[in-house]
Design a protein around this motif. Sequence first.
Motif, PDB file in Angstrom:
ATOM      1  N   GLN A  34       0.829  -1.202   0.000  1.00  0.00           N
ATOM      2  CA  GLN A  34       0.000   0.000   0.000  1.00  0.00           C
ATOM      3  C   GLN A  34       0.864   1.254   0.000  1.00  0.00           C
ATOM      4  O   GLN A  34       0.568   2.226  -0.692  1.00  0.00           O
ATOM      5  CB  GLN A  34      -0.923   0.002   1.210  1.00  0.00           C
ATOM      6  CG  GLN A  34      -2.045  -1.002   1.119  1.00  0.00           C
ATOM      7  CD  GLN A  34      -2.877  -1.069   2.392  1.00  0.00           C
ATOM      8  OE1 GLN A  34      -2.478  -0.538   3.425  1.00  0.00           O
ATOM      9  NE2 GLN A  34      -4.011  -1.737   2.319  1.00  0.00           N
ATOM     10  N   SER A  35       1.931   1.231   0.767  1.00  0.00           N
ATOM     11  CA  SER A  35       2.835   2.383   0.799  1.00  0.00           C
ATOM     12  C   SER A  35       3.473   2.622  -0.560  1.00  0.00           C
ATOM     13  O   SER A  35       3.609   3.772  -0.999  1.00  0.00           O
ATOM     14  CB  SER A  35       3.925   2.168   1.848  1.00  0.00           C
ATOM     15  OG  SER A  35       3.358   2.043   3.130  1.00  0.00           O
ATOM     16  N   ALA A  36       3.844   1.546  -1.240  1.00  0.00           N
ATOM     17  CA  ALA A  36       4.448   1.677  -2.567  1.00  0.00           C
ATOM     18  C   ALA A  36       3.441   2.262  -3.554  1.00  0.00           C
ATOM     19  O   ALA A  36       3.790   3.109  -4.381  1.00  0.00           O
ATOM     20  CB  ALA A  36       4.952   0.323  -3.059  1.00  0.00           C
ATOM     21  N   ARG A  37       2.179   1.839  -3.477  1.00  0.00           N
ATOM     22  CA  ARG A  37       1.156   2.380  -4.373  1.00  0.00           C
ATOM     23  C   ARG A  37       0.925   3.868  -4.126  1.00  0.00           C
ATOM     24  O   ARG A  37       0.774   4.653  -5.069  1.00  0.00           O
ATOM     25  CB  ARG A  37      -0.153   1.608  -4.206  1.00  0.00           C
ATOM     26  CG  ARG A  37      -0.186   0.295  -4.967  1.00  0.00           C
ATOM     27  CD  ARG A  37      -1.585  -0.272  -5.030  1.00  0.00           C
ATOM     28  NE  ARG A  37      -2.105  -0.653  -3.720  1.00  0.00           N
ATOM     29  CZ  ARG A  37      -1.867  -1.818  -3.111  1.00  0.00           C
ATOM     30  NH1 ARG A  37      -1.114  -2.720  -3.698  1.00  0.00           N
ATOM     31  NH2 ARG A  37      -2.385  -2.087  -1.934  1.00  0.00           N
ATOM     32  N   LEU A  39       3.083   6.001  -2.890  1.00  0.00           N
ATOM     33  CA  LEU A  39       4.261   6.703  -3.372  1.00  0.00           C
ATOM     34  C   LEU A  39       4.222   6.872  -4.889  1.00  0.00           C
ATOM     35  O   LEU A  39       4.499   7.957  -5.420  1.00  0.00           O
ATOM     36  CB  LEU A  39       5.530   5.962  -2.944  1.00  0.00           C
ATOM     37  CG  LEU A  39       6.845   6.577  -3.367  1.00  0.00           C
ATOM     38  CD1 LEU A  39       7.038   7.927  -2.683  1.00  0.00           C
ATOM     39  CD2 LEU A  39       7.990   5.654  -3.030  1.00  0.00           C
ATOM     40  N   LYS A  40       3.839   5.823  -5.603  1.00  0.00           N
ATOM     41  CA  LYS A  40       3.746   5.907  -7.064  1.00  0.00           C
ATOM     42  C   LYS A  40       2.686   6.915  -7.492  1.00  0.00           C
ATOM     43  O   LYS A  40       2.881   7.686  -8.432  1.00  0.00           O
ATOM     44  CB  LYS A  40       3.429   4.534  -7.661  1.00  0.00           C
ATOM     45  CG  LYS A  40       4.589   3.584  -7.662  1.00  0.00           C
ATOM     46  CD  LYS A  40       4.187   2.263  -8.284  1.00  0.00           C
ATOM     47  CE  LYS A  40       5.315   1.255  -8.225  1.00  0.00           C
ATOM     48  NZ  LYS A  40       4.914  -0.037  -8.811  1.00  0.00           N
ATOM     49  N   ALA A  41       1.545   6.905  -6.800  1.00  0.00           N
ATOM     50  CA  ALA A  41       0.470   7.837  -7.153  1.00  0.00           C
ATOM     51  C   ALA A  41       0.904   9.279  -6.915  1.00  0.00           C
ATOM     52  O   ALA A  41       0.609  10.164  -7.729  1.00  0.00           O
ATOM     53  CB  ALA A  41      -0.782   7.522  -6.335  1.00  0.00           C
ATOM     54  N   GLU A  42       1.602   9.539  -5.819  1.00  0.00           N
ATOM     55  CA  GLU A  42       2.074  10.895  -5.538  1.00  0.00           C
ATOM     56  C   GLU A  42       3.114  11.335  -6.570  1.00  0.00           C
ATOM     57  O   GLU A  42       3.103  12.477  -7.015  1.00  0.00           O
ATOM     58  CB  GLU A  42       2.663  10.979  -4.133  1.00  0.00           C
ATOM     59  CG  GLU A  42       1.631  10.865  -3.037  1.00  0.00           C
ATOM     60  CD  GLU A  42       0.642  12.009  -3.042  1.00  0.00           C
ATOM     61  OE1 GLU A  42       1.021  13.153  -3.353  1.00  0.00           O
ATOM     62  OE2 GLU A  42      -0.529  11.745  -2.731  1.00  0.00           O
ATOM     63  N   ALA A  43       4.010  10.433  -6.943  1.00  0.00           N
ATOM     64  CA  ALA A  43       5.024  10.771  -7.950  1.00  0.00           C
ATOM     65  C   ALA A  43       4.354  11.073  -9.288  1.00  0.00           C
ATOM     66  O   ALA A  43       4.731  12.023  -9.982  1.00  0.00           O
ATOM     67  CB  ALA A  43       6.016   9.629  -8.102  1.00  0.00           C
ATOM     68  N   ARG A  44       3.339  10.292  -9.634  1.00  0.00           N
ATOM     69  CA  ARG A  44       2.610  10.520 -10.883  1.00  0.00           C
ATOM     70  C   ARG A  44       1.892  11.873 -10.833  1.00  0.00           C
ATOM     71  O   ARG A  44       1.886  12.619 -11.814  1.00  0.00           O
ATOM     72  CB  ARG A  44       1.591   9.395 -11.092  1.00  0.00           C
ATOM     73  CG  ARG A  44       0.981   9.367 -12.468  1.00  0.00           C
ATOM     74  CD  ARG A  44       0.029   8.184 -12.669  1.00  0.00           C
ATOM     75  NE  ARG A  44       0.610   6.912 -12.277  1.00  0.00           N
ATOM     76  CZ  ARG A  44       0.123   6.115 -11.300  1.00  0.00           C
ATOM     77  NH1 ARG A  44      -0.957   6.469 -10.640  1.00  0.00           N
ATOM     78  NH2 ARG A  44       0.704   4.986 -11.023  1.00  0.00           N
TER      79      ARG A  44
END
Length: 81
Positions: A34-37, A39-44
Motif C-alpha cells: 500500500q505504501s508503494a502504491r 508513493l507511485k500515485a504521488e510521484a505521478r
Amino acid sequence: MGSLSAWHWLIVLAAVLLLFGSAKLPQMARSLGQSARVLKAEARGLKEDEKSATDQGQDKLEPGKPSPQQVDDKQRDDPKN
C-alpha cells in the motif's frame, strides 16, 4: 564478503519468522504494498502538475528577465509614476 548463499538466506528467513511470527508477515507485506502504491500515485501526480505548469507557460523564465510580479513591484515602488 561475497554474496549470501542459500543457507544464509534460510537462516535469515527463520530469524524473521521467529521475530515477527507468521501472522504478522502478510500484514507487513500488505502495508508495504500500500505504501508503494501511494508513493507511485504521488510521484505521478507531481509529474502531471509539473507538465500542466509547463504547458501553461509557467516554466522557467529566461535568464535575466524579471517575472511579471517583479515588474509590477518595481512600477509600484517607482516614485516617478
